[in-house]
Design a protein around this motif. Structure first.
Motif, mmCIF file in Angstrom:
data_model
loop_
_atom_site.group_PDB
_atom_site.id
_atom_site.type_symbol
_atom_site.label_atom_id
_atom_site.label_comp_id
_atom_site.label_asym_id
_atom_site.label_seq_id
_atom_site.Cartn_x
_atom_site.Cartn_y
_atom_site.Cartn_z
ATOM 1 N N MET A 1 0.856 -1.199 0.000
ATOM 2 C CA MET A 1 0.000 0.000 0.000
ATOM 3 C C MET A 1 0.889 1.245 0.000
ATOM 4 O O MET A 1 1.876 1.309 0.719
ATOM 5 N N LYS A 2 0.485 2.223 -0.809
ATOM 6 C CA LYS A 2 1.247 3.468 -0.885
ATOM 7 C C LYS A 2 0.327 4.656 -0.627
ATOM 8 O O LYS A 2 -0.798 4.709 -1.134
ATOM 9 N N LEU A 3 0.837 5.621 0.125
ATOM 10 C CA LEU A 3 0.105 6.841 0.481
ATOM 11 C C LEU A 3 0.996 8.041 0.213
ATOM 12 O O LEU A 3 2.198 8.002 0.506
ATOM 13 N N ILE A 4 0.409 9.093 -0.347
ATOM 14 C CA ILE A 4 1.097 10.377 -0.487
ATOM 15 C C ILE A 4 0.275 11.440 0.221
ATOM 16 O O ILE A 4 -0.946 11.520 0.047
ATOM 17 N N THR A 5 0.940 12.257 1.024
ATOM 18 C CA THR A 5 0.299 13.431 1.609
ATOM 19 C C THR A 5 0.997 14.663 1.066
ATOM 20 O O THR A 5 2.222 14.693 0.916
ATOM 21 N N LEU A 6 0.198 15.690 0.743
ATOM 22 C CA LEU A 6 0.751 16.889 0.109
ATOM 23 C C LEU A 6 -0.171 18.077 0.330
ATOM 24 O O LEU A 6 -1.367 18.009 0.053
ATOM 25 N N ASN A 7 0.398 19.174 0.802
ATOM 26 C CA ASN A 7 -0.296 20.459 0.789
ATOM 27 C C ASN A 7 -0.113 21.030 -0.617
ATOM 28 O O ASN A 7 1.009 21.375 -1.015
ATOM 29 N N ILE A 8 -1.201 21.125 -1.382
ATOM 30 C CA ILE A 8 -1.083 21.481 -2.794
ATOM 31 C C ILE A 8 -1.022 22.987 -3.044
ATOM 32 O O ILE A 8 -0.993 23.418 -4.197
ATOM 33 N N TRP A 9 -1.036 23.790 -1.969
ATOM 34 C CA TRP A 9 -0.841 25.249 -2.098
ATOM 35 C C TRP A 9 -1.942 25.871 -2.949
ATOM 36 O O TRP A 9 -1.715 26.801 -3.702
ATOM 37 N N GLY A 10 -3.143 25.319 -2.815
ATOM 38 C CA GLY A 10 -4.269 25.841 -3.580
ATOM 39 C C GLY A 10 -4.182 25.575 -5.067
ATOM 40 O O GLY A 10 -4.936 26.148 -5.850
ATOM 41 N N GLY A 11 -3.264 24.674 -5.476
ATOM 42 C CA GLY A 11 -3.076 24.428 -6.901
ATOM 43 C C GLY A 11 -2.345 25.551 -7.600
ATOM 44 O O GLY A 11 -2.476 25.740 -8.813
ATOM 45 N N HIS A 12 -1.526 26.312 -6.863
ATOM 46 C CA HIS A 12 -0.820 27.466 -7.420
ATOM 47 C C HIS A 12 0.129 27.041 -8.552
ATOM 48 O O HIS A 12 0.176 27.690 -9.604
ATOM 49 N N ILE A 13 0.881 25.967 -8.344
ATOM 50 C CA ILE A 13 1.789 25.475 -9.393
ATOM 51 C C ILE A 13 1.020 24.407 -10.165
ATOM 52 O O ILE A 13 1.285 23.206 -10.084
ATOM 53 N N ARG A 14 0.067 24.850 -10.931
ATOM 54 C CA ARG A 14 -1.009 23.994 -11.424
ATOM 55 C C ARG A 14 -0.543 22.865 -12.341
ATOM 56 O O ARG A 14 -0.811 21.692 -12.063
ATOM 57 N N SER A 23 1.085 11.133 -13.129
ATOM 58 C CA SER A 23 2.159 10.147 -13.181
ATOM 59 C C SER A 23 2.198 9.252 -11.949
ATOM 60 O O SER A 23 3.002 8.316 -11.883
ATOM 61 N N ASN A 24 1.353 9.537 -10.969
ATOM 62 C CA ASN A 24 1.325 8.738 -9.734
ATOM 63 C C ASN A 24 -0.042 8.116 -9.490
ATOM 64 O O ASN A 24 -0.455 7.923 -8.338
ATOM 65 N N GLN A 25 -0.738 7.759 -10.557
ATOM 66 C CA GLN A 25 -2.070 7.187 -10.406
ATOM 67 C C GLN A 25 -2.055 5.836 -9.699
ATOM 68 O O GLN A 25 -3.105 5.377 -9.235
ATOM 69 N N MET A 26 -0.882 5.212 -9.612
ATOM 70 C CA MET A 26 -0.808 3.911 -8.940
ATOM 71 C C MET A 26 -0.816 4.044 -7.413
ATOM 72 O O MET A 26 -0.956 3.045 -6.702
ATOM 73 N N ILE A 27 -0.677 5.246 -6.904
ATOM 74 C CA ILE A 27 -0.712 5.454 -5.458
ATOM 75 C C ILE A 27 -2.103 5.096 -4.936
ATOM 76 O O ILE A 27 -3.117 5.454 -5.521
ATOM 77 N N ASP A 28 -2.160 4.386 -3.823
ATOM 78 C CA ASP A 28 -3.431 3.894 -3.297
ATOM 79 C C ASP A 28 -4.260 4.982 -2.629
ATOM 80 O O ASP A 28 -5.486 5.032 -2.793
ATOM 81 N N ILE A 29 -3.603 5.847 -1.861
ATOM 82 C CA ILE A 29 -4.319 6.870 -1.095
ATOM 83 C C ILE A 29 -3.557 8.191 -1.188
ATOM 84 O O ILE A 29 -2.340 8.230 -0.972
ATOM 85 N N PHE A 30 -4.266 9.246 -1.520
ATOM 86 C CA PHE A 30 -3.727 10.600 -1.470
ATOM 87 C C PHE A 30 -4.443 11.367 -0.365
ATOM 88 O O PHE A 30 -5.666 11.288 -0.239
ATOM 89 N N CYS A 31 -3.686 12.143 0.396
ATOM 90 C CA CYS A 31 -4.250 13.086 1.364
ATOM 91 C C CYS A 31 -3.746 14.479 0.998
ATOM 92 O O CYS A 31 -2.537 14.716 0.955
#
Length: 242
Positions: A1-14, A23-31
């Protein structure tokens, strides 16, 4: 199982952000933290563009995931999680961890919530807790509000009997009492792996800690890494676990 957590900064660097997710669609859970959803305008007072419907854009890039959005400002801004559809979400919800009744509707001093998901796969049940801790404009040291916030998180975690992962942007230094409250009975992977920064070159202030992953002892850590992708002023954190 793979998880990524990321503060996306409001999508500023869109575009780099969307390419990173694609490119990381294989990740199981994103937060994710700092997520806009069908917003008529940004809540930020900073002079930088954001993606006002980034939640839907992320969902389009993750067709194999189910998205869960938990707003904290006017149903348009908050935190979110995306879970692969082969993982069963037994229950999902939120708790308030900081309240600011005098919030004007603009700026980062809004209240804060914690998003939780109880998940199951291969007859294994585990819980993921996604949090974006309060900001007070005075750095990332302790304050009475931060101590109270950590205690609310701690009390909620104590009610969860399954193995658990607590992750997100805590807006805390690693050496403060607010972190020690959260670390009780948990492994702080930022400390365990001697991480010195969770920020990218887009963050120019002195304090380079903000983002954390903490795991309960039942979680087996196969890999933990602060990724080098610069898609926000925060670095993505990757956890490979069982």
């Amino acid at each position: 199982m793979k998880l990524i957590t990321l503060n996306i900064w409001g999508g500023h660097i869109r575009e780099p952000l969307l390419n990173f997710i694609k490119s990381n669609q294989m990740i199981d859970i994103f937060c994710f933290q700092e997520v806009y959803h069908n917003a008529p305008d940004k809540i930020s007072t900073e002079d930088r563009p954001v993606s006002l419907n980034v939640f839907s854009e992320l969902q389009e890039l993750l067709p194999g995931h189910h998205g869960y959005f938990r707003p904290v400002v006017n149903d348009i801004y908050g935190i979110s999680a995306f879970v692969r559809q082969d993982i069963k979400v037994l229950s999902e919800g939120e708790i308030t961890i900081h309240d600011n009744p005098s919030y004007s509707g603009r700026g980062p001093t809004h209240g804060r919530n914690l998003q939780w998901l109880e998940c199951a796969i291969d007859q294994k049940v585990f819980s993921v807790l996604n949090v974006h801790g309060l900001w007070n404009g005075k750095g990332k040291a302790d304050s009475p509000e931060r101590i109270a916030q950590s205690q609310r998180i701690r009390n909620f975690m104590d009610t969860i009997k399954s193995p658990k992962i607590l992750c997100g942007d805590f807006n805390l230094r690693p050496d403060v009492e607010s972190m020690k409250i959260l670390e009780q009975g948990m492994h702080n992977l930022i400390k365990a792996y001697n991480v010195t920064s969770t920020r990218t070159r887009f963050y120019t202030k002195e304090e380079k800690f903000a983002d954390y992953i903490l795991t309960s002892p039942e979680i087996t850590i196969n890999r933990f890494e602060v990724l080098k992708d610069e898609v926000s002023d925060h670095a993505p954190l990757l956890l490979d676990f069982a």
